[in-house]
Design a protein around this motif. Structure first.
Motif, PDB file in Angstrom:
ATOM      1  N   GLY A  38      64.278  79.448  36.083  1.00  0.00           N
ATOM      2  CA  GLY A  38      65.178  80.666  36.575  1.00  0.00           C
ATOM      3  C   GLY A  38      66.539  79.765  36.649  1.00  0.00           C
ATOM      4  N   GLU A  39      66.583  78.618  37.049  1.00  0.00           N
ATOM      5  CA  GLU A  39      67.791  77.907  37.232  1.00  0.00           C
ATOM      6  C   GLU A  39      68.455  77.841  35.871  1.00  0.00           C
ATOM      7  N   GLN A  40      67.623  77.481  34.805  1.00  0.00           N
ATOM      8  CA  GLN A  40      68.143  77.358  33.693  1.00  0.00           C
ATOM      9  C   GLN A  40      68.848  78.378  33.103  1.00  0.00           C
ATOM     10  N   LEU A  41      67.942  79.545  32.937  1.00  0.00           N
ATOM     11  CA  LEU A  41      68.642  80.876  32.799  1.00  0.00           C
ATOM     12  C   LEU A  41      69.841  81.484  33.322  1.00  0.00           C
ATOM     13  N   VAL A  42      69.977  80.935  34.652  1.00  0.00           N
ATOM     14  CA  VAL A  42      71.065  81.265  35.373  1.00  0.00           C
ATOM     15  C   VAL A  42      72.292  80.667  35.006  1.00  0.00           C
ATOM     16  N   PHE A  43      72.127  79.232  34.789  1.00  0.00           N
ATOM     17  CA  PHE A  43      72.953  78.382  34.156  1.00  0.00           C
ATOM     18  C   PHE A  43      73.525  79.011  32.772  1.00  0.00           C
ATOM     19  N   LEU A  44      72.578  79.310  31.851  1.00  0.00           N
ATOM     20  CA  LEU A  44      73.226  79.677  30.443  1.00  0.00           C
ATOM     21  C   LEU A  44      73.738  80.993  30.593  1.00  0.00           C
ATOM     22  N   ALA A  45      73.542  81.907  31.659  1.00  0.00           N
ATOM     23  CA  ALA A  45      74.196  83.297  31.679  1.00  0.00           C
ATOM     24  C   ALA A  45      75.575  83.025  32.229  1.00  0.00           C
ATOM     25  N   ARG A  46      75.746  82.036  32.986  1.00  0.00           N
ATOM     26  CA  ARG A  46      77.027  81.683  33.654  1.00  0.00           C
ATOM     27  C   ARG A  46      77.831  81.055  32.481  1.00  0.00           C
ATOM     28  N   LEU A  47      77.390  80.129  31.641  1.00  0.00           N
ATOM     29  CA  LEU A  47      78.230  79.758  30.672  1.00  0.00           C
ATOM     30  C   LEU A  47      78.744  80.740  29.610  1.00  0.00           C
ATOM     31  N   HIS A  48      78.097  82.038  29.688  1.00  0.00           N
ATOM     32  CA  HIS A  48      78.526  83.173  28.855  1.00  0.00           C
ATOM     33  C   HIS A  48      79.362  84.099  29.715  1.00  0.00           C
ATOM     34  N   GLY A  49      79.771  83.641  30.668  1.00  0.00           N
ATOM     35  CA  GLY A  49      80.994  84.283  31.568  1.00  0.00           C
ATOM     36  C   GLY A  49      80.545  85.270  32.423  1.00  0.00           C
TER      37      GLY A  49
END
Length: 301
Positions: free
Chosen positions: A92-103
Motif C-alpha cells: 500500500g505504501e509503495q502504490l501511494v508513493f508511486l501515485a504521488r510521483l505521478h502528481g
C-alpha cells in the motif's frame, strides 16, 4: 479524446548490434495492440524508448501531435518485464508513493490504491512487503502500479507472465475496459493465444524490424484461405489444376487434402463437386493459420 501513440522510424544500435531498424507503427485510441517477437527482437527496447528510459539514435515517439516529454510521460502507465517494485516496502505504501510521483494528491492516491488492489485481488496484502508475495501477486501489484495514476496510455511488457488463469481473466478485462475508455493499449506477450483473442491489431518483430503488421484476422488470412477435405483418395491428386487452388498438399495415410486458395478466384462449390467425383467427402472446412503458426512463419523467414 486521447491521441494515438505514434512510433516513427526508431533506430537503436549498441556497437555492432542493431537493436532497432526503422521501427514504425501506431496504436490508436481505444485499440489493444499486441507487440510480439522472440526474445531479443526489440520489443522491450522499443517500450523503453517510448518511456524515455532509453534514447533512440533516430526517430521519434509522439502522443497525438505532442512529443513524449516529462509531462506526457506522467500520463503513461508502464509495466516493465522485470518487476520494478521495492521488495522491502509495503504494498500500500509503495502504490501511494508511486501515485504521488505521478502528481496525485495523498487522498486521491489512497482512494486509487484501495480501488485497484480490490479490483486485482490483492487488497488483503496491502500491509505486506512486496518481497513476501508470490510471483503472481507481485505481478498484480505491478499492474496496479501501472494503473494507479489513471494513465491515458498503457505500455505493458509481458503483463501476463506468471499469472494463473483467474488473474489472466481479470487482467484481460482491465485491458478491454481501458481500451473502451479510449486509451491506447500496447502489450507484449509470448502467449500468442491471448494476443489473438484480445488484440485488435498485432505487430510481429524480428531482429529489430517490424515484419508483419495489421489486424489479426487479416494477417492470418494474408496467404489465402485454407480448405481441408477428408475422404477422397489423395492418390489421385484430384485437386491439381482446379481454378483458384494455389497449393495442394496430400496426406495419403489419412486421405486428407489441404488446399491453399485464392479467395478471389476459388469456387468452393466447384471444389466440392470435384472432390465428390473421386469419393465420399467426410470433412469439408475452411481454416486460417493461428497467430502462433503465423509467428513461426514470419520469424523463420
Amino acid at each position: 479524446m486521447n491521441g494515438a501513440l505514434i512510433i516513427d522510424g526508431l533506430h537503436k544500435r549498441y556497437g555492432e548490434l542493431i537493436a532497432l531498424q526503422d521501427m514504425t507503427f501506431q496504436v490508436s485510441p481505444g485499440e489493444i495492440f499486441g507487440f510480439v517477437g522472440s526474445n531479443g527482437a526489440g520489443k522491450s527496447t522499443t517500450m523503453r524508448i517510448i518511456l524515455g528510459v532509453l534514447a533512440a539514435d533516430a526517430g521519434s515517439v509522439r502522443l497525438g501531435d505532442h512529443p513524449i516529454d516529462l509531462q506526457t510521460r506522467r500520463r503513461i502507465g508502464y509495466m516493465p518485464e522485470e518487476r520494478g517494485l521495492y521488495p522491502k516496502m509495503k504494498v500500500g505504501e509503495q502504490l501511494v508513493f508511486l501515485a504521488r510521483l505521478h502528481g496525485m494528491s495523498s487522498a486521491a492516491a489512497r482512494e486509487s490504491v484501495s480501488r485497484w488492489t480490490n479490483r486485482l485481488g490483492v487488497e488483503q496484502r496491502v500491509n505486506d512487503d512486496v518481497g513476501d508475495l508470490s510471483l503472481g501477486n507481485q505481478q498484480r501489484v505491478q499492474l496496479a502500479a501501472a494503473l494507479i495514476h489513471d494513465p491515458r496510455v498503457l505500455v505493458l511488457d509481458e503483463p501476463f507472465s506468471g499469472l494463473d488463469p483467474v488473474a489472466v481473466d481479470v487482467m484481460s478485462d482491465v485491458l478491454k475496459e481501458k481500451a473502451a475508455e479510449g486509451i491506447p493499449v500496447i502489450f507484449s506477450s509470448h502467449q500468442l493465444d491471448l494476443v489473438q483473442r484480445l488484440c485488435d491489431r498485432v505487430g510481429i518483430v524480428a531482429r529489430g524490424q517490424m515484419r508483419a503488421l495489421g489486424r489479426v484476422d487479416d494477417l492470418r488470412a494474408r496467404d489465402g484461405v485454407m480448405l481441408e477435405i477428408a475422404g477422397p483418395s489423395t492418390r489421385t491428386r484430384w485437386a491439381d489444376g482446379i481454378a483458384g487452388v494455389v497449393q495442394a498438399d496430400y496426406d495419403t495415410e489419412a486421405d486428407l487434402t489441404t488446399l491453399r486458395l485464392d479467395p478471389a478466384v476459388a469456387d468452393d462449390q466447384a471444389i466440392l463437386t470435384a472432390a465428390l467425383r473421386v469419393g465420399p467427402v467426410h470433412r469439408f472446412a475452411t481454416t486460417t493459420p493461428s497467430l502462433t503458426e503465423l509467428f513461426r512463419e514470419v520469424v523463420a523467414a
